[in-house]
Structure formats: C-alpha cells, structure tokens
Design an enzyme around this catalytic site. Structure first.
Site, PDB file in Angstrom:
ATOM      1  N   GLU A  59       0.626  -1.467  -0.160  1.00 42.29           N
ATOM      2  CA  GLU A  59      -0.029  -0.132   0.065  1.00 42.29           C
ATOM      3  C   GLU A  59       0.733   1.082  -0.043  1.00 42.29           C
ATOM      4  O   GLU A  59       1.813   1.367   0.818  1.00 42.29           O
ATOM      5  CB  GLU A  59      -0.727  -0.102   1.185  1.00 42.29           C
ATOM      6  CG  GLU A  59      -1.745   1.032   1.334  1.00 42.29           C
ATOM      7  CD  GLU A  59      -2.760   1.263   2.480  1.00 42.29           C
ATOM      8  OE1 GLU A  59      -2.544   0.546   3.593  1.00 42.29           O
ATOM      9  OE2 GLU A  59      -3.920   1.626   2.586  1.00 42.29           O
ATOM     10  N   LYS A 143      -9.715   1.531  -2.353  1.00 39.39           N
ATOM     11  CA  LYS A 143      -9.900   0.987  -0.980  1.00 39.39           C
ATOM     12  C   LYS A 143     -11.426   1.582  -0.461  1.00 39.39           C
ATOM     13  O   LYS A 143     -11.853   2.761  -0.510  1.00 39.39           O
ATOM     14  CB  LYS A 143      -9.009   1.930  -0.173  1.00 39.39           C
ATOM     15  CG  LYS A 143      -8.846   1.365   1.375  1.00 39.39           C
ATOM     16  CD  LYS A 143      -7.860   2.273   2.047  1.00 39.39           C
ATOM     17  CE  LYS A 143      -7.446   1.552   3.411  1.00 39.39           C
ATOM     18  NZ  LYS A 143      -6.107   1.757   3.985  1.00 39.39           N
ATOM     19  N   CYS A 184      -5.757  -3.052   2.676  1.00 37.30           N
ATOM     20  CA  CYS A 184      -5.513  -2.867   4.203  1.00 37.30           C
ATOM     21  C   CYS A 184      -6.852  -3.185   5.137  1.00 37.30           C
ATOM     22  O   CYS A 184      -7.002  -3.831   5.477  1.00 37.30           O
ATOM     23  CB  CYS A 184      -4.757  -1.504   4.366  1.00 37.30           C
ATOM     24  SG  CYS A 184      -3.754  -1.535   5.783  1.00 37.30           S
TER      25      CYS A 184
END
Ligand SMILES: NC(=O)CC(=O)C(=O)O
Length: 305
Positions: A59, A143, A184
């Site tokens: 990331e 995300k 994440c």
C-alpha cells in the site's frame, strides 16, 4: 448467487511479495526503487523454486503514508473498470512505470496502491492497479473502507480527511487463478472477502500498511481468519518499517493457506518473500471441512446477495 463468468482453473503458481523500503518524499525515487525491486523479485533466486508469476507491491508505495500527502501525490489514471485502457497514453507516471516494469519483467503485477484523483469528480482514492505480463492495466480497486481510527495515546489516523472510499468489489482473472482485491483496512470487513470468495476467487491479496499498534494484535489474526473462513489463500504486502517516517508500518508481509498455515512471512525490513500456491491444498481444505457448501443463507439471507 452471482451470474458470473466461471473462474479460471486453479493452477499452481508462485507469488512474490515485495516489502518495499526507502519510501520517501521523492516520488521519482520511489518509483525507480519499486521498479528495481520488481525486477529483482521477478529474476531472483527464491525458495519457491521458480520465477514468480505474480509480484505484489505494498500500500502507498509511491508517497509517504498520511492524509496530508494523498492529494499532493495523487495522479489521474482515467481507467474505467471493464473498459480497454491504453497505458501508452497514460497521464500517470506511476501507471506508466508499473506497466513498463510488468512488461519488462514478464510477470503479472499487483502494483500496490497509489493516491488516485478521479478527474470526473476531483475526489482522491487509495487505489490498487493490476497489470498483465504485456503491461496492460487490467483492473483497479479503490480502498472501500477508509482507515479512520482513534486509539487514545497510541494512534489516530483519518484517511477520510482527504480520501473517498471506493464503491465496488473487484477481482481479476489470470491464467492460473481468480484473484480478489482489497486494501489494508478492508481486511477488517469479512463481507468483502466473502463476496469475492463466493465469486470464485481462490486467492485474495490486499496491499496493506498496518502499524506498530494494530500490527502485533491483528495483522496475522485477520489474514488467517479471512483465509480460514473463506478457505482461500490470503496475503497482505506491507511497506518495510521506517522509524524516521511519520507512519511506522508493521511489515511482516505474509501468505496464508486455506487451512490457516503461514506459508511465508517477512520481518520488518525491506525483503522479498515468495510462496508456492498449491491448488491441492485449496481442494483438500474444502473437501475436508466443507463450510463453503454448508452455509445457511436460509437463516441469514441478508448476507447472501
Ligand atoms: N492502514 C490501514 O488501512 C489499516 C490499519 O492499519 C489497521 O486496520 O490497523
């Protein structure tokens, strides 16, 4: 259930995670180093015994990790999911580097994440991009769940200060597997992983950057949980820890098999790790403990869509 193209036949392949270090404020230097490390991962000796088929970056690999940095480093990609995209004309220097490097290395590349600005609405996203070995940009994932947390005395982080959450669930097909994407904080939401697994993904890969507060508690636990509850291979790729940076990444990039075994794990520093992904383990896990066919959506229909 979902009306979908059948998933590719699951075949053995080698996965490489680049736990990238030296991520600083100079974007060009970050991209140069990422390129060198992808080429090293693709060409290097490894314990899996064969050239990797898929290389993964962490990331936020082209900029420091923090909400003030995202708009400054954001690039326009201009990619619409499902539409052909010509990376030769890309306005994005990161997409150009990743596309050229995937082609040069002859590998599939999940190019970590970069801050992305959508020109149509001016919003900034934390976005993963995926390239085939010809260098074509074939998928993106924005995300979905933004990292907004406040643990008093430990860590406060608010991605939503400058980022917008994505609104789609994404995977990509290779010649060896269907691979589901997340980033994440997305790992904390089992629904995303479950939906991709139910869409036929045999492997889920999330670039990520946990920290020294949440990492020791949850990094391994969440990956092994998502692997076991969906009976898939699960992997997260972190940046290396840099104690001179504003955000201290946990590191410990890892690959977990569908039974919850850790196949490979990095330490904290810059490192490339490899894992051989064996479809037999996937088949045996599902045959021995058949939870994927024992779900009771008649009892919990609200999560069956
Ligand atoms: N950085 C993240 O998005 C998530 C994280 O660090 C955590 O969930 O913990």
């Amino acid at each position: 259930m979902f009306a979908l193209k059948p998933a590719p036949t699951f075949k053995p392949f080698t996965l490489a995670l680049v736990q990238l270090g030296q991520i600083g404020s100079d974007k060009a230097a970050n991209l140069k180093h990422a390129r060198e490390m992808i080429l090293k991962a693709a060409g290097g000796e490894n314990n899996a015994g064969s050239k990797p088929d898929l290389v993964v970056l962490p990331e936020c690999f082209n900029s420091p990790y923090g909400h003030v940095h995202f708009p400054v480093y954001a690039e326009t990609i201009g990619y619409t999911p499902g539409k052909e995209y010509n990376t030769a004309n890309t306005p994005s220097e990161s997409v150009k580097t990743l596309s050229e490097t995937a082609k040069e290395a002859g590998v599939w590349l999940l190019g970590g994440t970069i801050p992305e600005r959508d020109d149509s609405d001016g919003k900034v996203y934390n976005t993963a991009t995926v390239y085939n070995p010809k260098g074509d940009l074939v998928a993106i994932h924005r995300k979905v769940h933004l990292f907004d947390i406040d643990i008093p005395g430990k860590i406060k982080f608010k991605e939503s200060e400058t980022l917008t959450g994505g609104s789609s669930i994404n995977y990509f097909d290779t010649e060896f597997a269907r691979i589901g994407l997340g980033i994440c904080y997305d790992v904390r939401f089992p629904e995303l992983a479950m939906i991709n697994a139910r869409k036929g993904c045999q492997v889920l890969i999330y670039p990520g950057a946990f920290n020294t507060t949440t990492g020791p508690l949850h990094w391994e636990l969440l990956q092994r949980s998502r692997a076991v509850d969906n009976q898939v291979f699960f992997s997260m790729c972190s940046p290396a820890r840099d104690l001179s940076a504003g955000y201290h990444a946990w590191g410990h990039s890892m690959v977990v098999d569908p039974m919850g075994h850790i196949l490979s794990e990095a330490k904290e520093g810059e490192e490339i790790i490899y894992a051989k992904i064996d479809p037999e383990v996937f088949k045996e896990a599902r045959a021995g403990i058949p939870v994927t066919t024992q779900r009771r959506f008649d009892v919990y229909p609200d999560v069956s869509a």
